[in-house]
Write an enzyme that holds these catalytic residues in place. Structure first.
Site, PDB file in Angstrom:
ATOM      1  N   CYS A   1       0.857  -1.179   0.000  1.00 37.11           N
ATOM      2  CA  CYS A   1       0.000   0.000   0.000  1.00 37.11           C
ATOM      3  C   CYS A   1       0.898   1.234   0.000  1.00 37.11           C
ATOM      4  O   CYS A   1       1.922   1.272   0.677  1.00 37.11           O
ATOM      5  CB  CYS A   1      -0.920   0.023   1.220  1.00 37.11           C
TER       6      CYS A   1
ATOM      7  N   ASP B   1      -6.838  10.070  -4.112  1.00 38.50           N
ATOM      8  CA  ASP B   1      -6.073   9.089  -3.342  1.00 38.50           C
ATOM      9  C   ASP B   1      -4.779   8.794  -4.101  1.00 38.50           C
ATOM     10  O   ASP B   1      -4.667   9.081  -5.285  1.00 38.50           O
ATOM     11  CB  ASP B   1      -6.909   7.809  -3.181  1.00 38.50           C
ATOM     12  N   ASN B   2      -3.836   8.220  -3.374  1.00 39.53           N
ATOM     13  CA  ASN B   2      -2.599   7.750  -3.983  1.00 39.53           C
ATOM     14  C   ASN B   2      -1.837   8.835  -4.740  1.00 39.53           C
ATOM     15  O   ASN B   2      -1.507   8.704  -5.914  1.00 39.53           O
ATOM     16  CB  ASN B   2      -2.894   6.540  -4.875  1.00 39.53           C
TER      17      ASN B   2
HETATM   18  N1  LIG Z   1     -12.218  -2.456  -5.531  1.00 37.30           N
HETATM   19  C1  LIG Z   1     -11.232  -2.054  -4.725  1.00 37.30           C
HETATM   20  N2  LIG Z   1      -9.969  -2.313  -5.083  1.00 37.30           N
HETATM   21  C2  LIG Z   1      -8.948  -1.928  -4.297  1.00 37.30           C
HETATM   22  C3  LIG Z   1      -9.162  -1.205  -3.106  1.00 37.30           C
HETATM   23  C4  LIG Z   1     -10.504  -0.955  -2.730  1.00 37.30           C
HETATM   24  O1  LIG Z   1     -10.801  -0.375  -1.674  1.00 37.30           O
HETATM   25  N3  LIG Z   1     -11.507  -1.385  -3.570  1.00 37.30           N
HETATM   26  N4  LIG Z   1      -8.082  -0.764  -2.372  1.00 37.30           N
HETATM   27  C5  LIG Z   1      -6.816  -0.630  -3.105  1.00 37.30           C
HETATM   28  C6  LIG Z   1      -5.654  -0.378  -2.279  1.00 37.30           C
HETATM   29  S1  LIG Z   1      -5.394   1.230  -1.786  1.00 37.30           S
HETATM   30  C7  LIG Z   1      -4.710  -1.349  -2.037  1.00 37.30           C
HETATM   31  S2  LIG Z   1      -3.285  -0.981  -1.215  1.00 37.30           S
HETATM   32  C8  LIG Z   1      -4.910  -2.747  -2.477  1.00 37.30           C
HETATM   33  C9  LIG Z   1      -4.827  -3.700  -1.325  1.00 37.30           C
HETATM   34  O2  LIG Z   1      -5.038  -5.035  -1.708  1.00 37.30           O
HETATM   35  P1  LIG Z   1      -5.263  -6.126  -0.580  1.00 37.30           P
HETATM   36  O3  LIG Z   1      -6.361  -5.650   0.325  1.00 37.30           O
HETATM   37  O4  LIG Z   1      -5.584  -7.404  -1.275  1.00 37.30           O
HETATM   38  O5  LIG Z   1      -3.972  -6.230   0.174  1.00 37.30           O
HETATM   39  O6  LIG Z   1      -6.172  -2.920  -3.102  1.00 37.30           O
HETATM   40  C10 LIG Z   1      -6.547  -1.855  -3.952  1.00 37.30           C
HETATM   41  N5  LIG Z   1      -7.694  -2.229  -4.697  1.00 37.30           N
HETATM   42 MO   LIG Z   2      -3.314   1.378  -0.811  1.00 43.68          MO
END
Ligand SMILES: Nc1nc2c(c(=O)[nH]1)N[C@H]1C(S)=C(S)[C@@H](COP(=O)(O)O)O[C@H]1N2
Ligand SMILES: [Mo]
Length: 884
Positions: free
Chosen positions: A159, A291-292
Site C-alpha cells: 500500500c 487518493d494515492n
Molecule cells: N475495488 C477495490 N480495489 C482496491 C481497493 C478498494 O478499496 N476497492 N483498495 C486498493 C488499495 S489502496 C490497495 S493498497 C490494495 C490492497 O489489496 P489487498 O487488500 O488485497 O492487500 O487494493 C486496492 N484495490
Molecule cells: Mo493502498
C-alpha cells in the site's frame, strides 16, 4: 507470448473450480496432478505457500458491520477502527511467514464493504472490456479461465501508505497510520491483462486502461487507471488474477477477480474487478484523483482542500513504488542480554524496489550514517525465475525470460552484541538498480504516502540488556522512539531524528500541541473496557468516548445547549468526529469535569473511527433518521433560491419513507472534505414538511470564497457535491420540540404556550419556519405567533412567498414583521437591525403572564447575543427564551 515455451494441457483445470461445473475428463485431471507433483519435487528449492488456516469464525467485532458474514484472522491490527477493514499483521508475524504471506495475514486495504459473491455465482462473474476498443467484450470468469492462458508468479503488493505512521507523528496527514507491514507477497494465478486487452483491439488514441471494482463507496465505485502501454508490456506482468497461493482469492483480496499490478502501489490493483475501460485520458474516478498522490511537501491540508488543481495534476499521481526497506529483527521492544557480548545477533528485514527494479544493495549503519556495511540479500523470487517451466497452482510458472523484479527481498547481517551495545541506533537503507537510494529525511506530504526514509531502530540500554525501539507502532498503538522524542520536545525534522544537536539551543516545543485544549482531568487514570462502555449506553447514564477518553454525560443532560439527545445519542459510542467538529473551545474546556477514564487498548482499537453503518440487508424502516448511526441520502437536485442560497433535495431510502424529524428539531449533515477527507459536520433544519415522503429539502446559505475571505468548509463541500452522491445524516437533535396546540417539550419538560415570538436573521429562518408552519397549518391551533425576520436586502429574505402566504391566511393569530438594514426606498416594512429598540416595541414581555409566552431565536451568534441581552433588559426570563 509466443517466445515462451508452454507445456500446458487445455482445458486447464483449476484447483478451486467450483464443484458444480461439468467435470473435466479424468485423464487431464491425473496428468495435471502428476505434472504438478513431479515438478514440485524437482524444484523444491522455491518457496511454496506457507501453511494456511482459513478463518472460519466471524469475529464479534465484525458482526455489526456490513462485513458481518466474513470470517477473519484476529491477529490482524485494525488501522481504521472496526470498519472498513484496513489491517496489517504484526511486523514479526508477517516476517516469520517468510517470502510468501498466507492470505489470512496478507495486509488488507478496503475503502468500504466487501462485495459478497456466492460460490455458485463465481463462474458467471462478469466483467466488461469497453471504451476505445473495436471489440467491446463481456467476459465471465469461466471464459477467462478456459479461453486464456493461465500463469502463476509471485508478486508483492504494497500500500502506498506503508510506514505512514511515521509521517503522522511528525505532522498529522490525511491518512491512517500504517506501520511497516502494509506489504505482503503471494503467488497469484490468472491471465495477463495484455492478452484480454489485445483481443478487444484498442483503437488509435487509446492510452489508458481504467479499472472499476464492485465495491460501491460514498463517492462511487472504486476505480483507477494505468497506462495502456504498460499493460501491453509483458515484462510488467499486469495480471487479472483469480488465484492466490493455490486457492481462490479470499473475499478481502478481491474474490473472485482482481487486477494485480506488479511494481506499482497497491491502490492500482483493483479488487472485485467489474470493468476495464480503455480511454484517452487517465481515470476520472474520485479515488484515482483524491487518493494515492504525493503532493509537494509545502501544500498544507487546507491549501489542498481549497485548490482542486493540486489533485488533478497527474504529475503528483503515484504509480511505481519507491525504494524502501525496514528492519524486522530486532523487533519492537525486543530485549537482548548484554552478558554474552561476544555473541552475534542477526539483524534482519525486508526491502523492495518499484517499477520492477531490483534492490541491489541494503546497507546498515551503527553510527548514525557515517559508515555503512553491506547486508546479505536473498531474492527468493529468483528461485522461481530459475525453475524449469512447469504447472503451479493451475497456471504455468515460467518467467525465466523476465528481467523485471516484482517482489520484496529479505536481507540480514550479523553483528556482535558488543557492537550493538556501543551504538545508539541501527539504520537501514536500500538502493535499487537505478541507484535510487532511500533518503535520510522524511518527505512529508498531505496524504503521507510513499514514506521511505532510512528505517531507524533506537537502542536503549537498560540494566543488563538492550531494548530496541522501532520508530512507531501501527494504528493508535502507543510506542516507538518517534513518539517519545516528540513528547520530550524534540524536533523530529532536524535531520537528526529529533536528538539535540550539540551547540544548538534546546528544541522548541511544538506549537500545535500547545494550542490544543486539555479535555482530561489530572489524576483520572481509570482504564475502561469496551464492555463497561457498552453497558452505559442508556439514556439516563450515558457514557461516550472522545479521542479515546471516556466521559460520563449524566450530570450535563439538562444543561446541554443542544438538548439531552445530543448526549444520549452518543451513549456507548465514539463521537470524536462530531464532538470535535461541533464544539467551541469553551465547550471543550468543560470536558475535564466529566472525564472518568481512558478506554483501554483493546477498546480503542475496537472503537477508533468506528462508523456504525446499518445493516444493508435490514428491512427499510418507515422513517429515515437514526440518532445512533449516520445514514445516507442521495442528492437529487440543487435549486438556487437567491444569489447565495440553494435548496438541496435529497432522496430518502424509499419513496414511502418519512424523514422522522419532530417539529423544531434539527439534524446533522456530515460530508467529507473532498480533498482532506476530514469530516465536516453542521446542523440544519430541513424546510420540507415533516410528513413529506421520500424526499427532504434542505435550505442552505452558501458562504463561498470571495477575494478577501475564504468560504465556509461545509458550504464549499455541499456546493461541489455532484448530483447522485451521498451525504450522511444523523438526528434528530435539539432541546425543543413543538407538539402542537401550544404544547412544547423543552428538554423533557412539557410547557403550554399561548404566544410565540420568533426572532430570526438570514438562514436562521429554517427552524422557525418549521414551527410557524406547524401552527398555521393546524386550524385548531390557537397559539399566536409574532415573527420578526431580519435581513440586509429585500432579496435576502428567504421563503418570503411561503411566509407571506401563511401570514395572510392566518391574520387572526399571526403577525409577520420583516426588518431590513438596507431597505429600498419604497419599502413599507421595518428598518434597521434587530436590537433593543425594535424588540421593545414588538416583543412585549408585559403583555403576558409568567410562562405564557416563549421567544424562539435563531440567527448568527452576534444576533443571538444582542437579542439575549435586550430581552433580559425588557423583563424576559431565561427559561422563556430559546436559542436554536
Ligand atoms: N475495488 C477495490 N480495489 C482496491 C481497493 C478498494 O478499496 N476497492 N483498495 C486498493 C488499495 S489502496 C490497495 S493498497 C490494495 C490492497 O489489496 P489487498 O487488500 O488485497 O492487500 O487494493 C486496492 N484495490
Ligand atoms: Mo493502498
Amino acid at each position: 507470448m509466443s517466445s515462451i515455451p508452454i507445456n500446458l494441457q487445455t482445458p486447464r483445470e483449476l484447483p478451486w473450480r467450483p464443484a458444480h461445473l461439468p467435470p473435466t475428463p479424468p485423464d487431464s485431471d491425473s496428468e495435471k496432478a502428476e505434472s504438478d507433483s513431479s515438478s514440485q519435487q524437482a524444484n523444491s528449492d522455491f518457496p511454496l505457500a506457507p501453511p494456511t488456516l482459513e478463518p472460519t469464525q466471524v469475529l464479534e467485532l465484525d458482526k455489526k458491520t456490513p462485513d458481518s458474514w466474513l470470517p477473519r484472522d484476529p491477529r490482524l491490527i485494525r488501522l481504521t477502527g472496526v470498519h472498513p477493514f484496513n489491517v496489517e499483521a504484526p511486523l514479526s508475524d508477517l516476517f516469520n511467514e517468510g517470502f510468501l504471506t498466507s492470505p489470512e495475514l496478507f495486509y488488507v486495504r478496503n475503502h468500504g464493504h466487501v462485495p459478497q459473491v456466492r460460490d455458485e455465482e463465481i463462474p458467471d462473474w462478469e466483467f466488461t472490456v469497453e471504451g476505445l476498443v473495436d471489440r467491446p467484450m463481456t467476459l465471465t470468469l469461466r471464459q477467462l479461465m478456459e479461453e486464456y492462458e493461465q500463469q502463476t508468479y509471485p508478486i508483492t503488493l504494497v500500500c502506498a501508505g506503508n510506514r505512514r505512521k511515521e509521517q503522522n507523528v511528525v505532522r498529522k496527514t490525511k491518512g491512517f497510520s500504517w506501520g511497516a507491514a502494509g506489504v505482503s507477497t503471494a503467488l497469484f494465478t490468472g491471465v495477463l491483462m495484455a492478452d484480454v486487452i489485445r483481443r478487444a483491439k484498442p483503437k488509435r488514441g487509446a492510452r489508458y486502461v481504467c479499472m472499476e471494482g464492485a465495491d460501491k463507496l460514498p463517492n462511487g465505485y472504486y476505480g483507477t487507471s494505468v497506462k495502456l502501454n504498460w499493460v501491453m508490456d509483458e515484462n510488467r506482468g499486469m495480471m487479472l488474477a483469480h488465484g492466490m497461493n493455490g486457492e481462490m482469492l479470499r473475499p478481502d483480496h478481491g474474490k473472485p477477480l482482481r487486477a494485480v499490478i506488479p511494481g506499482q502501489i497497491g491502490g492500482r490493483s483493483v479488487k472485485w474487478l467489474k470493468k476495464l475501460i480503455v480511454t484517452a485520458e487517465p481515470s476520472d474516478n474520485w479515488y484515482h484523483i483524491y487518493d494515492n498522490r504525493v503532493l509537494p511537501t509545502m501544500v498544507s491540508p487546507e491549501e489542498s482542500a481549497n485548490k482542486p488543481e493540486w489533485w488533478t495534476d497527474e504529475r503528483y499521481a503515484i504509480y511505481d513504488l519507491s525504494t524502501n526497506s525496514a528492519i524486522a529483527y530486532p523487533a519492537h521492544d525486543e530485549r537482548l542480554s548484554m552478558t554474552e557480548s561476544s555473541e552475534n545477533y542477526r539483524v534482519k528485514g525486508y526491502a523492495y524496489g518499484g517499477g520492477g527494479r531490483r534492490v541491489t544493495r541494503v546497507e546498515i549503519s551503527l553510527d548514525q550514517g557515517k559508515t555503512w556495511r553491506l547486508a546479505n540479500i536473498d531474492y527468493a523470487e529468483d528461485r522461481y525465475r530459475d525453475a524449469s517451466p512447469q504447472h503451479l497452482y493451475g497456471g504455468s510458472l515460467d518467467f525465466g525470460w523476465r528481467e523485471a523484479s516484482f517482489c520484496w527481498c529479505f536481507w540480514e547481517l550479523d553483528m556482535s552484541v558488543a557492537e550493538l551495545a556501543g551504538a545508539k541506533d541501527i539504520l537501514c537503507r536500500a538502493m535499487d538498480e537505478s541507484m535510487n537510494l532511500q533518503p535520510r529525511d522524511l518527505y512529508w506530504s498531505v496524504l503521507g504516502m510513499m514514506n521511505n526514509p532510512w528505517y531507524r531502530i533506537a537502542i536503549c540500554k537498560e540494566d543488563g540488556h538492550l531494548r530496541f525501539e522501532h520508530p512507531t507502532q501501527p494504528a493508535l498503538m502507543p510506542g516507538g522512539w518517534m513518539e517519545r522524542v516528540k513528547k520530550s520536545g524534540g524536533d523530529l525534522t532536524n535531520g537528526f531524528w529529533g536528538e539535540q544537536i550539540e551547540g544548538q539551543s534546546s528544541p522548541k516545543v511544538i506549537e500545535e500541541e500547545k494550542a490544543e485544549i486539555k479535555m482530561t482531568k489530572d489524576g483520572v487514570n481509570e482504564k475502561i473496557t469496551i464492555d463497561d462502555l457498552r453497558k452505559h449506553d442508556k439514556e439516563d447514564a450515558p457514557w461516550f468516548v472522545v479521542n479515546g477518553e471516556v466521559y460520563d454525560g449524566t450530570a450535563f443532560l439538562k444543561e446541554h445547549p443542544g438538548g439531552a439527545t445530543s448526549i444520549t445519542s452518543a451513549a456507548g459510542l465514539d463521537c470524536s468526529d462530531e464532538f470535535m467538529a461541533i464544539h467551541s473551545e469553551t465547550a471543550k474546556s468543560m470536558m475535564p469535569d466529566y472525564h472518568i477514564g481512558s478506554l483501554d487498548e483493546e477498546g480503542r482499537a475496537a472503537l477508533a473511527g468506528e462508523d456504525i453503518t446499518l445493516d444493508e440487508n435490514a428491512p427499510p424502516s418507515p422513517s429515515f433518521l437514526s440518532s445512533r448511526a449516520w445514514k445516507k441520502a442521495i442528492l437529487r437536485t440543487k435549486k438556487s433560491v437567491s444569489w447565495d442560497t440553494h435548496i438541496f433535495t435529497f432522496k430518502l431510502e424509499h419513496d414511502d419513507q418519512i424523514l422522522g424529524l419532530p417539529t423544531g428539531q434539527h439534524l446533522m449533515i456530515r460530508l467529507r472534505d473532498p480533498a482532506t477527507r476530514e469530516a465536516i459536520i453542521r446542523s440544519y433544519t430541513p424546510i420540507s414538511e415533516i410528513s413529506k415522503r421520500g424526499y427532504m429539502d434542505v435550505l442552505v446559505k452558501l458562504y463561498l470564497d470571495t477575494n478577501d475571505r475564504p468560504g465556509g468548509k461545509m458550504s464549499k463541500a455541499l456546493d461541489s457535491l455532484p448530483i447522485g452522491h451521498y451525504v450522511d445524516f444523523k438526528g434528530p437533535i435539539g432541546k425543543f420540540q413543538y407538539l402542537g396546540k401550544g404544547r412544547c417539550d423543552v428538554n423533557g419538560d412539557e410547557r403550554h404556550v399561548k404566544t410565540f415570538y420568533m426572532i430570526c436573521g438570514g438562514s436562521g429562518i429554517t427552524p422557525i419556519y418549521q414551527v410557524f408552519r406547524a401552527v398555521v397549518q393546524d386550524r385548531d391551533d390557537k397559539t399566536k405567533c409574532v415573527v420578526l425576520d431580519g435581513n440586509r436586502l429585500l432579496e435576502d429574505i428567504l421563503c418570503k412567498a411561503e411566509l407571506d402566504g401563511f401570514a395572510k391566511d392566518n391574520a387572526e393569530k399571526c403577525r409577520l414583521l420583516y426588518t431590513l438594514t438596507q431597505a429600498p426606498e419604497e419599502w413599507t416594512g421595518l428598518r434597521g437591525r434587530i436590537a433593543a429598540p425594535l424588540l421593545s416595541e414588538h416583543v412585549g414581555r408585559k403583555l403576558h403572564a409568567d410562562g405564557e409566552a416563549m421567544v424562539l431565536v435563531c440567527g448568527p451568534e452576534a444576533l443571538e447575543k444582542s437579542v439575549h441581552q435586550a430581552l433580559l433588559g425588557n423583563g424576559w426570563k431565561d427559561d422563556e427564551l430559546l436559542f436554536f
